[in-house]
Design an enzyme around this catalytic site. Structure first.
Site, mmCIF file in Angstrom:
data_model
loop_
_atom_site.group_PDB
_atom_site.id
_atom_site.type_symbol
_atom_site.label_atom_id
_atom_site.label_comp_id
_atom_site.label_asym_id
_atom_site.label_seq_id
_atom_site.Cartn_x
_atom_site.Cartn_y
_atom_site.Cartn_z
ATOM 1 C CE LYS A 79 0.366 32.259 -12.964
ATOM 2 N NZ LYS A 79 0.333 30.806 -12.160
ATOM 3 C CB SER A 154 -2.502 31.797 -9.683
ATOM 4 O OG SER A 154 -1.512 30.791 -10.000
ATOM 5 C CB SER A 178 -1.680 27.726 -10.518
ATOM 6 O OG SER A 178 -2.305 28.404 -9.173
#
Ligand code: GLN
Length: 479
Positions: A79, A154, A178
């Site tokens: 990420k 996210s 997330s």
């Protein structure tokens, strides 16, 4: 052998036994990314050179007959909130569009030291603020299971990369859900470890008392293997805990019969979609058939979790994001006349709407005169939520809930309604606030063929038990 479908152990042993090479694996993943990712948008940056170098190192080890490290040759996605030395790290924000960190985050360094091959940086909501990946400053991510829908957020890029076979595993971060929410929406496994279990060094901070790094994977075993690699004390992060890391893999196969599984009515109330409810109830029955004892527990302060989270998280975010001022790194407004004009324009031009909303909310909650009414009160409620779990865990070994109230929603469906978006995390924020670990695993599909997630929560530092329950459920489904 379809290289893109391999798990960690099957990939590593195929390379070790010279049935394939790390190089072919990497190439096969990049060609899939090239074919599929223009429609999905999971990656922001590819790290080809770095990947090929690492693959070459692994192939030479294999050729010399040396035993490969535990993640030897395994392609991973990171990420884009985790720093990678020499590789652009954006946090999904225009303000860091061209930021090249001088250091690696500890989690990434540990993965690479264990032989993993970093394919690239995964798309995400700006500064990890969001539940749909629509807040990325670059482009949204589409759900690989249904391209009209969001992948969750996210860590949407990380979840989509794994779901679309564009990485074997990925790292995500979880502040209010997330990792687990996108895992649930994309039909993969997502594990949020206990707060402090994994070093946050090199993670671009959103809300420091809530941020966690953890894996997204296709199987519970792969999630356990990644956790084992990244967990443990790190002198670079004083909040990383000096607690021994157990052998999660050995724990996976301990039988679950006799374990007490808690079910809390607070997680089955209004707003829970009926198909999700049915799937989770079926999963609870499946656990009972495996010999678990199902026990009712009560978590009475759950209804206050979302407001509490949005005070604590925004307060911490407003403080953490003060560092982005156009001076030291990142974007700088071109047309400023004075220093304060430069600060103002930089932040106005380069932060997105959701990030600005959070900074304003957080600044307000911390301002003189309001502090006691909001921030202090939220801290007290946070303690009550933690005590709810402490009480419940006196009676049970794990708690099972839906991960999310619904399956993946449509792109655009909630963008103009922040409150509706915030409510997507109603079942996940509690674990972040209490600092306990949680995992989301697939537990069936809706009539529209959308994945549903089952969440299993555990005691502080007891990831082993939730992994074991998750693995038992996953294996029962396979038989
Ligand atoms: N969706 C939540 C938020 O917007 C959680 C985000 C996260 O866990 N990083 O804050």
């Amino acid at each position: 052998m379809d290289l893109n479908l391999l798990t960690i152990d099957s990939a590593r042993s195929a390379i070790q036994e010279r049935k394939t090479t790390s190089m072919s694996l990497v190439e096969s993943f990049y060609s899939r990314i090239q074919k599929e990712d223009s429609a999905i948008g999971a990656y922001l940056t590819l790290t080809k050179e770095r990947a090929l170098e690492q693959a070459d190192r692994i192939d030479r080890m294999a050729a010399e007959g040396k035993p490969l490290p535990p993640l030897g040759g395994v392609p991973v996605a990171i990420k884009d909130v985790m720093c990678t030395r020499g590789v652009r790290t954006t946090a999904g924000s225009k303000i860091l569009e061209n930021f090249i960190p001088p250091h690696d985050s500890t989690a990434v360094a540990r993965l690479e030291a264990a032989g993993a091959v970093v394919l690239g940086k995964a798309n995400c909501d700006e500064f990890a603020m969001g539940s749909s990946n629509e807040n990325s400053a670059f482009h949204p991510v589409r759900n690989p299971r249904d391209s009209s829908r969001v992948p969750g957020g996210s860590s949407g890029g990380s979840a989509a990369a794994v779901a679309a076979d564009m990485a074997v595993v990925a790292l995500g971060s979880d502040t209010g859900g997330s990792i687990r929410q996108p895992a649930s929406f994309c039909g993969v496994v997502g594990l949020m470890p206990t707060y402090g279990r994994v070093s946050r060094y090199g993670l671009i901070a959103f809300a420091s008392s809530l941020d966690h790094i953890g894996p997204l994977a296709k199987t519970v075993t792969d999630a356990a293997l990644v956790l084992r690699t990244i967990a443990g004390r790190d002198p670079m992060d004083s909040t990383s805990a000096d607690v021994p890391v157990p052998d999660y893999i050995a724990a996976l196969n301990h039988p679950v019969s006799g374990l007490r599984i808690g079910v809390a009515k607070e997680y089955f109330g209004d707003g829970l979609d009926s198909e999700v409810r049915k799937a989770v109830e079926d999963a609870i029955q499946a656990l009972a058939r495996l010999g678990c004892e199902v026990v009712s527990v009560s978590l009475p302060h759950t209804e206050y979790a979302i407001p509490t989270y949005y005070i604590v998280a925004t307060a911490e975010a407003s403080s953490n994001l003060a560092r982005f001022d156009g001076v030291r790194y990142g974007y700088r407004a071109k047309q400023a006349r004075t220093l304060s004009d430069m600060y103002r324009r930089t932040r106005d031009e380069a932060f997105g709407a959701e990030v600005k909303r959070r900074i304003m909310l957080g600044t307000y909650a911390l301002s003189a005169g309001y502090y006691d009414a909001y921030y202090l009160k939220a801290q007290k409620v946070r303690t009550l939520l933690t005590r709810d779990f402490d009480e419940a865990f006196k009676k049970v070994d794990a708690i099972v809930t839906p991960t999310c109230p619904t399956a993946a929603f449509k792109l655009g469906e909630k963008v103009n309604d922040p409150l509706a978006m915030y409510l997507a995390d109603i079942y996940t924020v509690t674990a972040d606030l209490a600092g306990i670990p949680g995992i989301s695993i697939p537990c069936g599909k809706t009539r529209e063929n959308l994945p549903i997630g089952l969440q299993i929560l555990g005691k502080h530092f007891d990831e082993a038990t939730i992994l074991r329950v998750a693995n038992a459920y996953e294996s029962a489904g396979r038989n």
